[in-house]
Design an enzyme around this catalytic site. Structure first.
Site, short mmCIF file in Angstrom:
data_model
loop_
_atom_site.label_atom_id
_atom_site.label_comp_id
_atom_site.label_asym_id
_atom_site.label_seq_id
_atom_site.Cartn_x
_atom_site.Cartn_y
_atom_site.Cartn_z
N SER A 186 1.06 -5.19 -6.48
CA SER A 186 0.29 -4.96 -5.19
C SER A 186 -0.83 -5.79 -4.54
O SER A 186 -1.04 -5.96 -3.42
CB SER A 186 0.30 -3.36 -4.91
OG SER A 186 -0.49 -2.94 -5.82
N HIS A 214 6.97 -2.15 -3.45
CA HIS A 214 6.45 -3.12 -2.49
C HIS A 214 7.68 -3.99 -2.33
O HIS A 214 7.70 -5.09 -1.59
CB HIS A 214 5.22 -4.05 -2.75
CG HIS A 214 3.88 -3.08 -2.62
ND1 HIS A 214 3.50 -3.03 -1.27
CD2 HIS A 214 3.28 -2.52 -3.37
CE1 HIS A 214 2.33 -2.17 -1.26
NE2 HIS A 214 2.15 -1.99 -2.75
N LYS A 245 6.36 3.33 2.31
CA LYS A 245 6.00 2.01 2.76
C LYS A 245 7.24 1.43 3.73
O LYS A 245 7.25 1.91 4.99
CB LYS A 245 6.08 0.94 1.63
CG LYS A 245 4.82 1.65 0.68
CD LYS A 245 4.36 0.38 -0.49
CE LYS A 245 3.68 1.14 -1.44
NZ LYS A 245 2.24 1.48 -1.05
C1 LIG Z 1 3.27 -0.18 -7.02
C2 LIG Z 1 3.24 1.21 -6.37
N1 LIG Z 1 3.61 2.12 -7.10
C3 LIG Z 1 3.22 3.30 -6.81
C4 LIG Z 1 2.53 3.41 -5.41
C5 LIG Z 1 2.37 4.88 -5.20
O1 LIG Z 1 3.26 5.18 -4.24
P1 LIG Z 1 2.96 6.51 -3.23
O2 LIG Z 1 2.16 6.26 -2.03
O3 LIG Z 1 4.54 7.08 -2.96
O4 LIG Z 1 2.35 7.83 -4.06
C6 LIG Z 1 1.98 2.54 -4.79
C7 LIG Z 1 1.38 2.81 -3.46
O5 LIG Z 1 0.37 1.99 -3.23
C8 LIG Z 1 2.33 1.12 -5.06
O6 LIG Z 1 1.84 0.13 -4.51
#
Ligand SMILES: Cc1ncc(COP(=O)(O)O)c(C=O)c1O
Length: 404
Positions: A186, A214, A245
């Protein structure tokens, strides 16, 4: 002073210190739906490059209507955890459609991907489990490993497949080996080397878990994610992801894998046993977003085109974005305070893009991280780059690479 008063003073001091270091984050308030152009309280209309709404689904009228319809039909929520109070038809439909889309036997939703990552690593770990994790994995995976307390863990340098192989060899005798990685990282926007990871997991009898938050809706011809991008659709053992997202941007997360995995998680993963299920509103919207994605793969192509255009414009303007194939385009600017200042200066000029610094990324590698949407027009991408250029010039180039 009472303990609570002392705590308030200590917390106030902490905030003051963040303010004096220039690392206090400004939070913006929306007066319109998410999209390429939004209205922010006190700032008016701005162009947004910091949203994960990669496909423009958050304001899609059919996605909104599906949520409203589910709300009308099923009410506000489950009013308890699923095993006590049950679940609704939208949960079943969404979980079936997600599994079908990702080519897994089943899927199971949670209120967030954060929760899904915690749930799965905790449920699958015991003293005979070893977890292998990329050092740049998302915070939810890092924290999930702390919670899971497996028998052992190896954190390998970012995408270093020789280090992963060495760790797998070193722990060859361990009964259950779990290799976990982000599909798209990310903060960097780069991809996990999945072809080699699949090979290594097969060779060394390990299970591969990919958090494709992502990648879903972004990578691969049809948006099925990072595995599809590498021609590995159906070859990743377990996928976790977010609904917050590309799939509508509401909230929620999921685990996709075998029927047995999802059944065990439903039976005994702690967030399923002690926390409410997804609101039907969110399940309805996310399912419609998935339908839109299936019916309009051209959205994914458009996103890819927009990202390529943005990267080209940045490079022509003299910036040097971190290379990558995803819709995340970071430009390194040095210190945290500088990233925050550039992002403030861009906002003054009507472009909302977040500057990330320590502790989200290592000291000295602060960045302006742009995220591109399929809903953006070329003119908006041009405006964003011109604004970044003038903001960078205004803030000065004392720290970090600068085009000027
Ligand atoms: C790679 C990754 N995993 C998990 C999450 C967490 O997702 P959520 O907002 O559904 O908790 C994010 C959110 O930023 C993320 O970028």
């Amino acid at each position: 002073m009472t303990a609570a008063e002392r705590l308030t003073v200590e917390l106030g001091d902490e905030l003051n210190e963040m303010a004096s270091r220039g690392t206090l984050k400004d939070l913006r308030v929306y007066e319109s739906p998410q999209g390429p152009e939004v209205r922010l309280r006190g700032l008016g209309e701005v162009l947004v490059l910091s949203s994960n709404d990669y496909l423009g689904m958050a304001a899609n009228p059919r996605v909104i209507e599906a949520g409203v319809e589910a709300l009308r039909t099923y009410g506000a929520g489950t009013a308890s955890v699923r095993f006590i109070c049950g679940l609704f038809e939208p949960h079943i439909e969404l979980e079936r459609d997600l599994a079908d889309f990702l080519g897994t036997g089943a899927s199971l939703t949670y209120v967030s991907c954060w929760t899904a990552n915690h749930a799965i690593l905790d449920a699958l770990s015991d003293q005979e489990t070893h977890i292998f994790s990329d050092e740049l994995n998302h915070a939810s995976i890092i924290d999930a490993m702390k919670l899971a307390r497996p028998g052992g863990k190896s954190i390998y340098p970012h995408s270093d497949m020789e280090a992963l192989e060495a760790a797998l060899i070193e722990h060859a005798g361990v009964k259950r080996k779990l290799v976990v990685t982000d599909g798209v990282f990310s903060m960097e926007g780069d991809l996990a080397p999945l072809p080699r990871m699949v090979e290594l997991c097969e060779e060394h009898d390990a299970v591969l878990i990919v958090d494709d938050s992502h990648g879903l809706g972004v990578m691969g011809e049809t948006g099925r994610g990072t595995a599809e991008h590498f021609g590995l659709h159906g070859r990743v053992d377990i996928i976790t992801g977010t609904l917050g997202k590309a799939l509508g941007g509401g909230a929620g997360g999921f685990v996709a894998g075998s029927e047995e995995l999802c059944e065990v998680l439903e039976q005994r993963s702690r967030p399923q046993l002690f926390s409410n299920g997804l609101p039907p509103t969110v399940a309805g919207s996310a399912r419609q977003a998935l339908i839109e994605l299936r019916e309009h793969p051209e959205l994914v192509a458009r996103l890819r085109e927009n990202t390529a255009t943005y990267r080209r414009l940045l490079t022509e303007a003299g910036f040097d974005p971190i290379p990558g194939d995803s819709a995340i385009v970071p430009v390194l600017v040095g210190e945290t305070a500088r990233a925050i200042e550039i992002s403030r200066a861009m906002l003054e000029d009507g472009v909302f893009v977040t500057g990330f610094g320590y502790p989200v990324v290592p000291e000295g590698t602060a960045r302006i991280r742009s995220q591109i949407s399929a809903a953006m027009e070329n003119g908006q991408l041009e405006r964003a780059v011109a604004t970044m250029l003038s903001a960078t010039q205004r803030v000065g180039s004392a720290v970090g690479p600068s085009p000027i």
